[in-house]
Design an enzyme around this catalytic site. Structure first.
Site, PDB file in Angstrom:
ATOM      1  CE1 TYR A  31       1.343   0.659   4.176  1.00 58.73           C
ATOM      2  CE2 TYR A  31      -0.102  -1.177   4.713  1.00 58.73           C
ATOM      3  CZ  TYR A  31       0.909  -0.307   5.065  1.00 58.73           C
ATOM      4  OH  TYR A  31       1.516  -0.404   6.295  1.00 58.73           O
ATOM      5  CB  SER A 132       6.346   1.981   9.623  1.00 57.36           C
ATOM      6  OG  SER A 132       6.546   3.347   9.341  1.00 57.36           O
ATOM      7  NE  ARG A 144       5.268  -1.695   7.625  1.00 56.44           N
ATOM      8  CZ  ARG A 144       5.538  -0.562   6.975  1.00 56.44           C
ATOM      9  NH1 ARG A 144       4.574   0.087   6.344  1.00 56.44           N
ATOM     10  NH2 ARG A 144       6.762  -0.091   6.926  1.00 56.44           N
ATOM     11  CG  ASP A 300       4.977  12.550   2.899  1.00 58.53           C
ATOM     12  OD1 ASP A 300       6.018  12.527   2.214  1.00 58.53           O
ATOM     13  OD2 ASP A 300       4.526  11.556   3.472  1.00 58.53           O
ATOM     14  CB  CYS A 344     -20.597  18.860  10.225  1.00 59.11           C
ATOM     15  SG  CYS A 344     -20.252  17.436  11.286  1.00 59.11           S
TER      16      CYS A 344
END
Length: 411
Positions: A31, A132, A144, A300, A344
């Protein structure tokens, strides 16, 4: 109608995710939104940041900060593919241009390349390390994997053990995807067991296409006519329930002991403070990404040619972050909110979340609703009374951890 861009450039720090090795990585996570960015630099033999670019960046970044404390963020790709000498040079430049200012460093890594030498360096130089990891082995290894297609959980755990051995401060960053979203309490308890006091859970939402001229398959939010959701994209309602399940466990006994980024941001919003996370701010644009060659992008998650705002060799960080193009990018987060968001009850908590996830339409056909809206709404509604109680405790200078007793009585 778009409103006038108006915010004080000296009101908040500027952040840059610096990529010392570009998109290079020793893993091949299914991913990963950044691996394919190498296609933007296919004509380059190396994706390593030069000493010249490093020094220029350090000087410009320090000069761009309006606050006395400066935080450098090193990101990847995999940051540890650069050797320790690179980061020693960075520290040297920080001392040279810092002129006595307090400077800290954080570094994100997949953890598989950690060694005693790395960990000693991080401890000696007070680096905060982000690891991570997507949860216990069956959750982590789904996506991963290394270049050979093998799960990396055991390697990451060895890295965490080394960090703990050397007393290096670390937190965990987990991608919440279509698989691990079904295991919230197992994941939360696992992180507590391995000593992660600070947890960040990031939902993954990606669109894919095969028609971009630059060869990139993952898309910015405007998408293309043939855009489809990536298979690992998390379900919005399940995502909300994921956080609710963890919150209900946290509120029983863990307030003040374990910290979850979204809970901290929600409490800040309830107390009328800045959320501390760019995705929940009213505007954005002050958190950029810099590639190995000095190219700077709006964010990013927006490393696409159309979102490039300059290069460190020709423009200062300040000039790029406060350019008209970048200011408009940041203001669009507020100005392009659909009516449903503006009306909202949780607008001030969420502010439409990250613009990259605003890929669906409202019930009235307006563009720009966040894909995760249903999940966030359910989470905010569920946590509202607890957050209001904690905000009230803070107002009266009492501990928000008192909410645990209140929650038990409320039950």
């Amino acid at each position: 109608m778009k409103s006038t861009i108006a915010f004080n450039p000296l009101s908040m720090p500027t952040y840059v995710m610096a990529k010392p090795i570009g998109s290079s990585c020793n893993l091949n996570c299914s991913y990963c939104y950044y691996l394919e960015k190498e296609k933007l630099y296919e004509n380059r033999r190396s994706l390593q940041m030069s000493d010249e670019t490093l020094e220029k960046y350090v000087e410009s970044y320090i000069q761009a900060q309006p606050v006395p404390e400066v935080l450098f963020t090193w990101h990847g790709g995999e940051t540890l593919l650069r050797d320790i000498s690179f980061y020693r040079k960075a520290l040297t430049y920080q001392r040279k241009y810092g002129r006595g200012r307090k400077i800290d460093n954080s570094l994100q890594t997949n953890g598989t390349l950690l060694t005693d030498e790395w960990c000693k360096f991080f401890k000696d130089n007070n680096f905060l390390i982000g690891i991570s990891i997507d949860g216990p082995e069956h959750c982590h290894d789904v996506y991963r994997k290394n270049k050979g297609g093998v799960g990396t959980f055991q390697q990451v755990m060895r890295g965490i053990e080394l960090l703990q051995k050397h007393g290096v401060e670390f937190n965990t960053l987990s991608v919440i995807n279509n698989y691990n979203v079904d295991y919230p309490l197992e994941i939360y308890n696992f992180f507590k067991e391995i000593g992660s006091n600070y947890m960040q859970f990031s939902p993954i939402v990606e669109q894919m296409s095969a028609t971009r001229s630059d060869g990139l398959k993952l898309l910015p939010p405007e998408g293309t006519d043939d855009a489809t959701l990536a298979p690992w994209t998390v379900d919005a309602q399940k995502f909300g329930q994921f956080y609710i399940s963890i919150f209900d466990e946290w509120i029983k006994k863990d307030v003040g002991k374990y910290f979850v980024q979204l809970f901290d941001a929600t409490l800040a919003g309830a107390a009328g403070e800045m959320p501390g996370v760019c995705i929940f701010g009213e505007t954005c644009g002050h958190a950029t990404a810099m590639e190995f060659n000095g190219d700077v992008y709006a964010c990013d998650h927006y490393v696409f040619p159309e979102y490039k705002i300059g290069n460190i060799k020709t423009h200062t960080i300040f000039e790029m972050v406060f350019s008209e193009k970048q200011l408009r990018f940041g203001a669009d987060k507020r100005d392009l909110l659909p009516t449903q968001c503006r009306q909202c009850e949780f607008l001030k908590m969420c502010n439409g979340e990250c613009p990259k996830n605003r890929i669906i339409t409202t019930s009235t056909g307006e563009q720009g609703l966040n894909y995760l809206c249903q999940g966030y709404y359910a989470y905010y509604k569920h946590t509202k009374p607890y957050m209001e109680f904690m905000a009230n405790e803070l107002f009266f200078k009492r501990s928000p951890a008192n909410v645990m007793d209140w929650a038990r009585c409320k039950k």
